[in-house]
Design a protein around this motif. Structure first.
Motif, PDB file in Angstrom:
ATOM      1  N   GLU A 277       0.811  -1.220   0.000  1.00 50.99           N
ATOM      2  CA  GLU A 277       0.000   0.000   0.000  1.00 50.99           C
ATOM      3  C   GLU A 277       0.842   1.266   0.000  1.00 50.99           C
ATOM      4  O   GLU A 277       0.289   2.376  -0.151  1.00 50.99           O
ATOM      5  N   LYS A 278       2.164   1.153   0.133  1.00 51.09           N
ATOM      6  CA  LYS A 278       3.068   2.302   0.061  1.00 51.09           C
ATOM      7  C   LYS A 278       3.771   2.403  -1.295  1.00 51.09           C
ATOM      8  O   LYS A 278       4.688   3.200  -1.463  1.00 51.09           O
ATOM      9  N   VAL A 279       3.340   1.592  -2.238  1.00 53.97           N
ATOM     10  CA  VAL A 279       3.876   1.625  -3.601  1.00 53.97           C
ATOM     11  C   VAL A 279       2.752   2.062  -4.530  1.00 53.97           C
ATOM     12  O   VAL A 279       1.687   1.434  -4.564  1.00 53.97           O
ATOM     13  N   VAL A 280       2.967   3.141  -5.272  1.00 54.80           N
ATOM     14  CA  VAL A 280       1.927   3.655  -6.160  1.00 54.80           C
ATOM     15  C   VAL A 280       1.947   2.847  -7.460  1.00 54.80           C
ATOM     16  O   VAL A 280       2.958   2.819  -8.165  1.00 54.80           O
ATOM     17  N   VAL A 281       0.848   2.206  -7.760  1.00 51.45           N
ATOM     18  CA  VAL A 281       0.732   1.339  -8.937  1.00 51.45           C
ATOM     19  C   VAL A 281      -0.399   1.819  -9.834  1.00 51.45           C
ATOM     20  O   VAL A 281      -1.544   1.958  -9.381  1.00 51.45           O
ATOM     21  N   THR A 282      -0.070   2.076 -11.085  1.00 49.72           N
ATOM     22  CA  THR A 282      -1.085   2.461 -12.074  1.00 49.72           C
ATOM     23  C   THR A 282      -1.018   1.590 -13.322  1.00 49.72           C
ATOM     24  O   THR A 282      -1.808   1.768 -14.241  1.00 49.72           O
ATOM     25  N   ILE A 283      -0.070   0.659 -13.358  1.00 52.54           N
ATOM     26  CA  ILE A 283       0.171  -0.111 -14.583  1.00 52.54           C
ATOM     27  C   ILE A 283      -1.064  -0.894 -15.000  1.00 52.54           C
ATOM     28  O   ILE A 283      -1.293  -1.113 -16.198  1.00 52.54           O
ATOM     29  N   ASP A 284      -1.881  -1.303 -14.050  1.00 53.30           N
ATOM     30  CA  ASP A 284      -3.061  -2.085 -14.391  1.00 53.30           C
ATOM     31  C   ASP A 284      -4.014  -1.321 -15.291  1.00 53.30           C
ATOM     32  O   ASP A 284      -4.652  -1.887 -16.179  1.00 53.30           O
ATOM     33  N   ARG A 285      -4.079   0.015 -15.097  1.00 53.74           N
ATOM     34  CA  ARG A 285      -5.004   0.848 -15.871  1.00 53.74           C
ATOM     35  C   ARG A 285      -4.347   1.648 -16.985  1.00 53.74           C
ATOM     36  O   ARG A 285      -4.984   2.002 -17.959  1.00 53.74           O
ATOM     37  N   HIS A 286      -3.060   1.949 -16.845  1.00 61.39           N
ATOM     38  CA  HIS A 286      -2.356   2.795 -17.811  1.00 61.39           C
ATOM     39  C   HIS A 286      -1.430   2.029 -18.744  1.00 61.39           C
ATOM     40  O   HIS A 286      -1.060   2.547 -19.784  1.00 61.39           O
ATOM     41  N   ALA A 287      -1.015   0.808 -18.357  1.00 57.24           N
ATOM     42  CA  ALA A 287       0.064   0.080 -19.019  1.00 57.24           C
ATOM     43  C   ALA A 287       1.350   0.905 -18.893  1.00 57.24           C
ATOM     44  O   ALA A 287       1.465   1.775 -18.033  1.00 57.24           O
ATOM     45  N   ASN A 288       2.315   0.625 -19.740  1.00 57.38           N
ATOM     46  CA  ASN A 288       3.596   1.343 -19.703  1.00 57.38           C
ATOM     47  C   ASN A 288       3.474   2.569 -20.607  1.00 57.38           C
ATOM     48  O   ASN A 288       3.428   2.441 -21.825  1.00 57.38           O
ATOM     49  N   THR A 289       3.446   3.746 -20.005  1.00 55.40           N
ATOM     50  CA  THR A 289       3.360   4.988 -20.783  1.00 55.40           C
ATOM     51  C   THR A 289       4.720   5.669 -20.884  1.00 55.40           C
ATOM     52  O   THR A 289       4.801   6.887 -21.080  1.00 55.40           O
ATOM     53  N   SER A 290       5.791   4.905 -20.737  1.00 58.77           N
ATOM     54  CA  SER A 290       7.159   5.389 -20.901  1.00 58.77           C
ATOM     55  C   SER A 290       7.408   6.614 -20.014  1.00 58.77           C
ATOM     56  O   SER A 290       7.182   6.566 -18.815  1.00 58.77           O
ATOM     57  N   ALA A 291       7.846   7.721 -20.581  1.00 52.14           N
ATOM     58  CA  ALA A 291       8.214   8.898 -19.784  1.00 52.14           C
ATOM     59  C   ALA A 291       7.036   9.486 -19.018  1.00 52.14           C
ATOM     60  O   ALA A 291       7.231  10.262 -18.075  1.00 52.14           O
ATOM     61  N   ALA A 292       5.821   9.120 -19.393  1.00 51.30           N
ATOM     62  CA  ALA A 292       4.643   9.679 -18.717  1.00 51.30           C
ATOM     63  C   ALA A 292       4.251   8.905 -17.471  1.00 51.30           C
ATOM     64  O   ALA A 292       3.445   9.398 -16.667  1.00 51.30           O
ATOM     65  N   SER A 293       4.805   7.726 -17.246  1.00 50.47           N
ATOM     66  CA  SER A 293       4.253   6.848 -16.209  1.00 50.47           C
ATOM     67  C   SER A 293       4.448   7.389 -14.799  1.00 50.47           C
ATOM     68  O   SER A 293       3.530   7.341 -13.975  1.00 50.47           O
ATOM     69  N   ILE A 294       5.630   7.912 -14.476  1.00 48.74           N
ATOM     70  CA  ILE A 294       5.857   8.424 -13.122  1.00 48.74           C
ATOM     71  C   ILE A 294       5.017   9.669 -12.838  1.00 48.74           C
ATOM     72  O   ILE A 294       4.348   9.728 -11.799  1.00 48.74           O
ATOM     73  N   PRO A 295       5.018  10.687 -13.714  1.00 43.69           N
ATOM     74  CA  PRO A 295       4.185  11.848 -13.382  1.00 43.69           C
ATOM     75  C   PRO A 295       2.694  11.544 -13.356  1.00 43.69           C
ATOM     76  O   PRO A 295       1.952  12.166 -12.593  1.00 43.69           O
ATOM     77  N   LEU A 296       2.238  10.580 -14.168  1.00 45.28           N
ATOM     78  CA  LEU A 296       0.836  10.161 -14.082  1.00 45.28           C
ATOM     79  C   LEU A 296       0.546   9.554 -12.716  1.00 45.28           C
ATOM     80  O   LEU A 296      -0.483   9.843 -12.089  1.00 45.28           O
ATOM     81  N   ALA A 297       1.464   8.719 -12.230  1.00 40.83           N
ATOM     82  CA  ALA A 297       1.280   8.090 -10.922  1.00 40.83           C
ATOM     83  C   ALA A 297       1.354   9.122  -9.803  1.00 40.83           C
ATOM     84  O   ALA A 297       0.578   9.065  -8.834  1.00 40.83           O
ATOM     85  N   LEU A 298       2.277  10.072  -9.915  1.00 44.01           N
ATOM     86  CA  LEU A 298       2.377  11.140  -8.912  1.00 44.01           C
ATOM     87  C   LEU A 298       1.087  11.951  -8.846  1.00 44.01           C
ATOM     88  O   LEU A 298       0.581  12.259  -7.759  1.00 44.01           O
ATOM     89  N   ALA A 299       0.579  12.314 -10.008  1.00 44.18           N
ATOM     90  CA  ALA A 299      -0.636  13.127 -10.055  1.00 44.18           C
ATOM     91  C   ALA A 299      -1.814  12.395  -9.421  1.00 44.18           C
ATOM     92  O   ALA A 299      -2.614  12.993  -8.693  1.00 44.18           O
ATOM     93  N   GLU A 300      -1.920  11.109  -9.686  1.00 47.47           N
ATOM     94  CA  GLU A 300      -3.016  10.332  -9.116  1.00 47.47           C
ATOM     95  C   GLU A 300      -2.907  10.250  -7.596  1.00 47.47           C
ATOM     96  O   GLU A 300      -3.891  10.451  -6.877  1.00 47.47           O
ATOM     97  N   ALA A 301      -1.681   9.949  -7.118  1.00 50.01           N
ATOM     98  CA  ALA A 301      -1.490   9.783  -5.674  1.00 50.01           C
ATOM     99  C   ALA A 301      -1.639  11.093  -4.916  1.00 50.01           C
ATOM    100  O   ALA A 301      -2.045  11.101  -3.749  1.00 50.01           O
ATOM    101  N   LYS A 302      -1.313  12.210  -5.551  1.00 51.25           N
ATOM    102  CA  LYS A 302      -1.542  13.517  -4.909  1.00 51.25           C
ATOM    103  C   LYS A 302      -3.023  13.854  -4.908  1.00 51.25           C
ATOM    104  O   LYS A 302      -3.573  14.320  -3.899  1.00 51.25           O
ATOM    105  N   ALA A 303      -3.683  13.608  -6.042  1.00 55.77           N
ATOM    106  CA  ALA A 303      -5.092  13.977  -6.163  1.00 55.77           C
ATOM    107  C   ALA A 303      -5.978  13.203  -5.193  1.00 55.77           C
ATOM    108  O   ALA A 303      -6.957  13.754  -4.661  1.00 55.77           O
ATOM    109  N   ASP A 304      -5.647  11.925  -4.945  1.00 53.19           N
ATOM    110  CA  ASP A 304      -6.493  11.141  -4.041  1.00 53.19           C
ATOM    111  C   ASP A 304      -6.061  11.243  -2.579  1.00 53.19           C
ATOM    112  O   ASP A 304      -6.620  10.577  -1.703  1.00 53.19           O
ATOM    113  N   GLY A 305      -5.042  12.077  -2.322  1.00 53.50           N
ATOM    114  CA  GLY A 305      -4.658  12.354  -0.946  1.00 53.50           C
ATOM    115  C   GLY A 305      -3.674  11.403  -0.324  1.00 53.50           C
ATOM    116  O   GLY A 305      -3.342  11.537   0.868  1.00 53.50           O
TER     117      GLY A 305
END
Length: 325
Positions: A271-299
């Motif tokens: 639960e301390k590892v942010v995972v988005t691969i199930d919904r986003h797949a590998n988005t290359s350079a976009a994957s980390i900022p997408l995950a950061l944005a999600e984890a910030k937005a949901d608190g």
């Protein structure tokens, strides 16, 4: 002694509207939802629409990051855009973003380090801020990666998706120790000897075409585990922190088994590892900022927490960044 840090002031994300599930792919190639999920953790991916460019994705993410930070384009000094799939051979896709958001000053350029691109771009922007050449920056990862896939190759075509994420950085004066908020350190590596394990078989000066992704999956997996460990260890050692102090691991989303192995290495609960691969797949350079944005937005990620980023991509390139939110 005080130092200048790059504080993450805001995050933004954008995903194309079209969603392609594993079941959708199974109607077009010899694969199945179970086969893909067991090997990668991926259930679906977003695919850019016809005419939807990398710059369009990046612009949406950039505007969202600025809004989240409460910043205007006039306050920006720098845009660094990480992408493997630029709109054009030149100019830099970052300049299209610059024009679209109404930033008519400063500098904007692209960085190419494939899946490590966001960490590389973050390091570049952070260094500009640390030496005083910029007081603020947008760091963007944006890809239309599905445009360079060979859809007859199920070993690669099921792995990737399209999207964009961005962070807005502001210079802040800090004490100069690990309690500071902002980017504490970045660590970049590359080794060109591994080119043939993950590359695109085209380019302007070779074939005159964009080409398709070619990958030796097992070898990439093997190297990823050791090289990501090197990058993570470098960040921990430089900042004098222990594994128990890390609040969040936000990894590049390439393969769930690799993500799990890095979490276990750091003794972090899932639960301390942010995972988005199930919904986003590998988005290359976009994957980390997408995950950061999600984890910030949901608190999940809160101010003051210690966040570790890591990624590896073709080249090979790999790297990490440690920041306090």
């Amino acid at each position: 002694m005080s130092v200048i840090r790059s504080l993450v002031a805001g995050c933004g994300a954008y995903l194309p509207q079209k969603v392609v599930t594993n079941a959708d792919l199974a109607t077009k190639m010899a694969t199945s939802d179970e086969w893909i999920r067991q090997r990668t953790g991926i259930r679906q991916r977003h695919v850019a629409a016809q005419g939807e460019l990398t710059s369009h994705l990046a612009i949406n993410a950039a505007e969202a990051a600025l809004a989240d930070a409460g910043m205007t384009p006039d306050e920006l000094d720098l845009i660094v855009l990480a992408t493997t799939t630029p709109d054009e051979t030149f100019p830099a896709t970052a300049t299209r973003v610059q024009a679209a958001i109404g930033m008519h000053h400063g500098m904007a350029f692209d960085v190419q380090a494939v899946c490590s691109g966001f960490v590389y771009a973050l390091a570049v922007a952070d260094n500009f801020i640390k030496v005083g050449q910029a007081k603020s920056a947008l760091v963007i990862g944006a890809e239309t990666f599905t445009r360079i896939l060979d859809w007859n190759d199920r070993g690669t075509s099921v792995l990737f998706g399209d999207g964009a994420g961005a962070v807005a950085l502001k210079a802040v004066e800090s004490k100069g120790d690990k309690s500071d908020r902002g980017v504490l350190s970045t660590h970049l590596f590359s080794d060109g000897r591994y080119h043939d394990m993950l590359y695109v078989d085209g380019g302007p000066s070779s074939t005159g075409k964009a080409g398709f992704v070619r990958m030796e999956g097992r070898e990439v997996f093997r190297h990823a585990v050791t090289k990501l460990a090197q990058a993570v260890d470098a960040a921990i050692a430089q900042n004098g922190v222990s594994e128990s102090e890390i609040d969040w691991l936000v990894p590049h989303q390439a393969n769930l088994r690799i993500i799990d192995s890095m979490g276990q290495r750091l003794k972090l609960p899932p639960e301390k590892v942010v995972v988005t691969i199930d919904r986003h797949a590998n988005t290359s350079a976009a994957s980390i900022p997408l995950a950061l944005a999600e984890a910030k937005a949901d608190g999940r990620i809160k101010p003051g927490q210690l966040v570790l980023l890591e990624a590896m991509g073709g080249g090979f390139t790999w790297g990490s960044a440690l920041l306090r939110w």
